[in-house]
Design a protein around this motif. Structure first.
Motif, PDB file in Angstrom:
ATOM      1  N   UNK A 297      17.816  -3.295 -16.366  1.00 46.45           N
ATOM      2  CA  UNK A 297      17.193  -2.962 -17.646  1.00 46.45           C
ATOM      3  C   UNK A 297      17.738  -1.693 -18.301  1.00 46.45           C
ATOM      4  N   UNK A 298      18.526  -0.899 -17.588  1.00 42.28           N
ATOM      5  CA  UNK A 298      19.020   0.352 -18.140  1.00 42.28           C
ATOM      6  C   UNK A 298      17.991   1.463 -18.052  1.00 42.28           C
ATOM      7  N   UNK A 299      18.385   2.648 -18.477  1.00 41.80           N
ATOM      8  CA  UNK A 299      17.506   3.813 -18.374  1.00 41.80           C
ATOM      9  C   UNK A 299      16.233   3.623 -19.200  1.00 41.80           C
ATOM     10  N   UNK A 300      16.340   2.994 -20.355  1.00 40.76           N
ATOM     11  CA  UNK A 300      15.170   2.803 -21.209  1.00 40.76           C
ATOM     12  C   UNK A 300      14.158   1.840 -20.590  1.00 40.76           C
ATOM     13  N   UNK A 301      14.619   0.997 -19.679  1.00 37.24           N
ATOM     14  CA  UNK A 301      13.734   0.015 -19.067  1.00 37.24           C
ATOM     15  C   UNK A 301      13.035   0.499 -17.813  1.00 37.24           C
ATOM     16  N   UNK A 302      13.324   1.719 -17.391  1.00 36.16           N
ATOM     17  CA  UNK A 302      12.707   2.255 -16.171  1.00 36.16           C
ATOM     18  C   UNK A 302      11.390   2.934 -16.512  1.00 36.16           C
ATOM     19  N   UNK A 303      10.314   2.424 -15.943  1.00 37.74           N
ATOM     20  CA  UNK A 303       9.025   3.102 -16.018  1.00 37.74           C
ATOM     21  C   UNK A 303       8.260   2.785 -14.741  1.00 37.74           C
ATOM     22  N   UNK A 304       7.276   3.596 -14.433  1.00 34.66           N
ATOM     23  CA  UNK A 304       6.589   3.474 -13.163  1.00 34.66           C
ATOM     24  C   UNK A 304       5.813   2.156 -13.058  1.00 34.66           C
ATOM     25  N   UNK A 305       5.308   1.662 -14.188  1.00 37.25           N
ATOM     26  CA  UNK A 305       4.561   0.401 -14.142  1.00 37.25           C
ATOM     27  C   UNK A 305       5.480  -0.756 -13.768  1.00 37.25           C
ATOM     28  N   UNK A 306       6.654  -0.836 -14.405  1.00 33.30           N
ATOM     29  CA  UNK A 306       7.607  -1.903 -14.082  1.00 33.30           C
ATOM     30  C   UNK A 306       8.108  -1.767 -12.649  1.00 33.30           C
ATOM     31  N   UNK A 307       8.332  -0.537 -12.229  1.00 35.82           N
ATOM     32  CA  UNK A 307       8.793  -0.306 -10.866  1.00 35.82           C
ATOM     33  C   UNK A 307       7.722  -0.725  -9.860  1.00 35.82           C
ATOM     34  N   UNK A 308       6.464  -0.378 -10.138  1.00 34.69           N
ATOM     35  CA  UNK A 308       5.379  -0.783  -9.258  1.00 34.69           C
ATOM     36  C   UNK A 308       5.283  -2.290  -9.147  1.00 34.69           C
ATOM     37  N   UNK A 309       5.443  -2.982 -10.277  1.00 38.71           N
ATOM     38  CA  UNK A 309       5.391  -4.444 -10.260  1.00 38.71           C
ATOM     39  C   UNK A 309       6.510  -5.020  -9.408  1.00 38.71           C
TER      40      UNK A 309
ATOM     41  N   UNK B  76       0.837  -1.200   0.000  1.00 40.82           N
ATOM     42  CA  UNK B  76       0.000   0.000   0.000  1.00 40.82           C
ATOM     43  C   UNK B  76       0.868   1.244   0.000  1.00 40.82           C
ATOM     44  N   UNK B  77       0.281   2.316  -0.542  1.00 43.03           N
ATOM     45  CA  UNK B  77       1.068   3.545  -0.661  1.00 43.03           C
ATOM     46  C   UNK B  77       1.471   4.100   0.689  1.00 43.03           C
ATOM     47  N   UNK B  78       0.667   3.839   1.749  1.00 35.98           N
ATOM     48  CA  UNK B  78       1.012   4.396   3.052  1.00 35.98           C
ATOM     49  C   UNK B  78       2.094   3.590   3.762  1.00 35.98           C
TER      50      UNK B  78
ATOM     51  N   UNK C   2      13.395   4.260  -4.358  1.00 40.70           N
ATOM     52  CA  UNK C   2      14.681   4.578  -4.984  1.00 40.70           C
ATOM     53  C   UNK C   2      15.545   3.332  -5.085  1.00 40.70           C
ATOM     54  N   UNK C   3      15.575   2.509  -4.026  1.00 37.32           N
ATOM     55  CA  UNK C   3      16.386   1.293  -4.055  1.00 37.32           C
ATOM     56  C   UNK C   3      15.876   0.325  -5.128  1.00 37.32           C
ATOM     57  N   UNK C   4      14.569   0.206  -5.232  1.00 39.31           N
ATOM     58  CA  UNK C   4      14.002  -0.650  -6.277  1.00 39.31           C
ATOM     59  C   UNK C   4      14.301  -0.092  -7.661  1.00 39.31           C
ATOM     60  N   UNK C   5      14.269   1.230  -7.797  1.00 39.07           N
ATOM     61  CA  UNK C   5      14.578   1.860  -9.081  1.00 39.07           C
ATOM     62  C   UNK C   5      16.027   1.593  -9.480  1.00 39.07           C
TER      63      UNK C   5
ATOM     64  N   UNK D 246       5.569  -4.628  -5.930  1.00 35.23           N
ATOM     65  CA  UNK D 246       4.324  -5.270  -5.566  1.00 35.23           C
ATOM     66  C   UNK D 246       3.196  -4.296  -5.311  1.00 35.23           C
ATOM     67  N   UNK D 247       3.160  -3.233  -6.086  1.00 37.42           N
ATOM     68  CA  UNK D 247       2.133  -2.212  -5.907  1.00 37.42           C
ATOM     69  C   UNK D 247       1.775  -1.614  -7.263  1.00 37.42           C
ATOM     70  N   UNK D 248       0.780  -0.764  -7.290  1.00 36.28           N
ATOM     71  CA  UNK D 248       0.390  -0.099  -8.523  1.00 36.28           C
ATOM     72  C   UNK D 248       1.289   1.101  -8.791  1.00 36.28           C
ATOM     73  N   UNK D 249       1.383   1.473 -10.053  1.00 34.09           N
ATOM     74  CA  UNK D 249       2.203   2.636 -10.415  1.00 34.09           C
ATOM     75  C   UNK D 249       1.722   3.890  -9.709  1.00 34.09           C
ATOM     76  N   UNK D 250       0.420   3.980  -9.466  1.00 35.47           N
ATOM     77  CA  UNK D 250      -0.120   5.177  -8.803  1.00 35.47           C
ATOM     78  C   UNK D 250       0.428   5.344  -7.403  1.00 35.47           C
ATOM     79  N   UNK D 251       0.769   4.233  -6.723  1.00 29.37           N
ATOM     80  CA  UNK D 251       1.336   4.325  -5.382  1.00 29.37           C
ATOM     81  C   UNK D 251       2.732   4.935  -5.418  1.00 29.37           C
TER      82      UNK D 251
END
Length: 225
Positions: free
Chosen positions: A22-34, A2-4, A12-15, A37-42
Motif C-alpha cells: 500500500x505504500x507509506x500512505x497506506x500504513x496505519x495502525x488499524x490496517x496493520x492490526x487487521x 493477543x497483545x501478550x 515490523x514484518x507485517x508492517x 488479526x488483532x486490535x490497533x491497541x495491541x
C-alpha cells in the motif's frame, strides 16, 4: 492475536508487507492490526507511534542487502555486488524512497551495512576519511538511481485513488514532450524511431554510473600507491 503473544518482530514484518502493498500512505495502525488479526491497541502496546514503526521497518530491510565476504573477494567485485544488492532493495520496497525524505532512519541493520561498507573501502586501500567519502559516493549514486522507480510507484498509487493513472501519466508525458521539442538535443531524441526508448529510463544507467565511480576509485588508489 493477543497483545501478550504479539512480538515487535511480527509487527515490523507485517508492517513491511503492508508498506510493500500500500505504500507509506497506506500504513496505519488499524490496517496493520487487521493484518495481524488483532486490535490497533495491541500494536501500540509494543510500538508507540507510526514514526517509530516506519523507522523499525526501514531499518529491518537493510538486512536484505548482501554483505560480501571481504576475506575471499577483491574489493572491486565486492563493492559492485554490495552496491547492486543495495540498488535492488528499494526496488522491492519502493516506499523506502518516500521514507528517506520524510523520516529519520537508524538502527542495527543500517549500521551493520555502513560498517561493512567502510571496511570494504579501507580494504581497497583508502585511508579512513577517504573510505567514508567513497562509501558515501556509492550510497548517493545508488539512492539517486532508485528514487525514480520509487516515485513512479507512489505516483501511480496516488493517481489510482482519484482517476485513471495511465491516462494521467500519458497526458503528462505528452505535455512534457511538447515542451522538450523546443530544445534541439531533446527534439533529436524524441522526434524519431528511438523516441519511446528515450522516454523510458535509459538502460544500464546504474551500471554505467557505478562502473565509472569504481574506475575513478581504482585510478585514485593506483595514483596514491
Amino acid at each position: 492475536m493477543a497483545r501478550n503473544t504479539l512480538t515487535p518482530d511480527q509487527i515490523v514484518r507485517a508492517a513491511i508487507q503492508l508498506l510493500d502493498d500500500e505504500g507509506l500512505d497506506g500504513l496505519n495502525m488499524r490496517s496493520l492490526g487487521a493484518r495481524l488479526g488483532t486490535a490497533a491497541t495491541a500494536v501500540y502496546w509494543h510500538i508507540k507511534t507510526k514514526d517509530e514503526l516506519v523507522r523499525l521497518a526501514g531499518d529491518a530491510v537493510w538486512s536484505e542487502v548482501e554483505l560480501p565476504d571481504l576475506d575471499t573477494r577483491d574489493w572491486r567485485p565486492a563493492a559492485a555486488a554490495m552496491a547492486g544488492s543495495m540498488h535492488a532493495m528499494p526496488t522491492w520496497h519502493p516506499w523506502l524512497g518516500q521514507v528517506f525524505g520524510s523520516h529519520l532512519l537508524y538502527g542495527p541493520g543500517k549500521s551493520r551495512h555502513d560498517d561493512h561498507s567502510l571496511a570494504l573501502y579501507e580494504k581497497a586501500g583508502f585511508a579512513p576519511e577517504d573510505a567514508d567519502r567513497a562509501a558515501a559516493t556509492v550510497f548517493v549514486h545508488v539512492l539517486g538511481s532508485v528514487l525514480g522507480a520509487a516515485a513512479q510507484v507512489s505516483l501511480t498509487r496516488r493517481l489510482s485513488r482519484s482517476g485513471d493513472p495511465e491516462k494521467a501519466l500519458a497526458d503528462t508525458m505528452a505535455a512534457a514532450t511538447e515542451v522538450a521539442m523546443h530544445f534541439p538535443r531533446l527534439r533529436e531524441r524524441l522526434d524519431g524511431s528511438a523516441a519511446a526508448e528515450y522516454a523510458a529510463a535509459p538502460d544500464l544507467t546504474f551500471e554505467f554510473g557505478l562502473g565509472t565511480i569504481l574506475d575513478g576509485f581504482e585510478a585514485r588508489l593506483t595514483k596514491e600507491n
